[in-house]
Scaffold this motif. Structure first.
Motif, PDB file in Angstrom:
ATOM      1  N   LEU A   9       0.831  -1.202   0.000  1.00 48.21           N
ATOM      2  CA  LEU A   9       0.000   0.000   0.000  1.00 48.21           C
ATOM      3  C   LEU A   9       0.867   1.254   0.000  1.00 48.21           C
ATOM      4  O   LEU A   9       0.487   2.280  -0.542  1.00 48.21           O
ATOM      5  N   LEU A  15      -4.820   4.226  -2.311  1.00 46.43           N
ATOM      6  CA  LEU A  15      -5.563   5.084  -1.382  1.00 46.43           C
ATOM      7  C   LEU A  15      -5.625   6.515  -1.914  1.00 46.43           C
ATOM      8  O   LEU A  15      -6.646   7.195  -1.762  1.00 46.43           O
ATOM      9  N   THR A  35      -8.565  -2.769   4.708  1.00 50.61           N
ATOM     10  CA  THR A  35      -7.824  -1.514   4.595  1.00 50.61           C
ATOM     11  C   THR A  35      -8.097  -0.609   5.785  1.00 50.61           C
ATOM     12  O   THR A  35      -7.194   0.065   6.287  1.00 50.61           O
ATOM     13  N   ILE A  47      -4.837  -8.001   2.042  1.00 54.92           N
ATOM     14  CA  ILE A  47      -5.716  -6.948   1.525  1.00 54.92           C
ATOM     15  C   ILE A  47      -5.910  -7.227   0.042  1.00 54.92           C
ATOM     16  O   ILE A  47      -5.014  -6.985  -0.770  1.00 54.92           O
ATOM     17  N   ILE A  50      -9.880  -2.694  -1.867  1.00 55.95           N
ATOM     18  CA  ILE A  50     -10.271  -1.627  -0.949  1.00 55.95           C
ATOM     19  C   ILE A  50     -11.791  -1.529  -1.011  1.00 55.95           C
ATOM     20  O   ILE A  50     -12.364  -1.312  -2.080  1.00 55.95           O
TER      21      ILE A  50
END
Length: 155
Positions: A9, A15, A35, A47, A50
């Motif tokens: 990430l 994100l 997340t 993960i 998302i």
């Protein structure tokens, strides 16, 4: 708040893509699931994507701007949404859900976060998740083994 996000990430910008995409939202939105656990400093395990809860209005607007598909994973029969959109644009798929419900003991329960905590992820960019206690309650409601493992890392 300093974040200890999983390396992949930090190495990618999923994100950032979510925050940028939702900048024009008319209603509140939340990152949930694995997340959100990572945002709160817990161990999310794997993960895979998302998960984002948003309003129907904002999700309809996203369908106008993004190449979304209405293809939820078939292996998750305990979840359903009034409207669903999968975005494969970022390095990690994003699942937008409006009107999310979870089935527990044969009864459908709405998943409607009431709290919202902001997390700065760098460069002045902010994402939102339910506050820690509400996220713990949500994971408990979901009740899958992976949710219970994630929940335990937040206690």
């Amino acid at each position: 708040m300093a974040l200890k996000l999983p390396q992949f990430l930090r190495d990618t910008d999923p994100l950032q893509a979510v925050a940028t995409t939702l900048r024009e939202s008319q209603n509140p939105w939340w990152i949930i699931g694995s997340t959100a656990v990572a945002l709160h400093g817990g161990n999310p395990g794997i993960i895979a994507d998302i998960d984002v809860i948003t309003s129907r209005r904002d999700l309809d607007a996203l369908y106008e701007r993004l190449p979304l598909t209405d293809t939820p994973e078939a292996g998750k029969p305990m979840f359903r949404s009034e409207r669903f959109g999968r975005w494969s644009g970022p390095d990690l798929d994003v699942e937008f859900m409006a009107g999310l419900k979870v089935r527990v003991n044969g009864v459908w329960h709405p998943v409607e976060p009431q709290t919202q905590q902001a997390f700065e992820i760098g460069g002045g960019t902010t994402v939102f998740a339910p506050e820690r206690e509400e996220l713990i309650s949500m994971l408990h409601l979901f009740g899958r083994d992976k949710d219970m493992q994630r929940l335990a890392t937040l206690l």
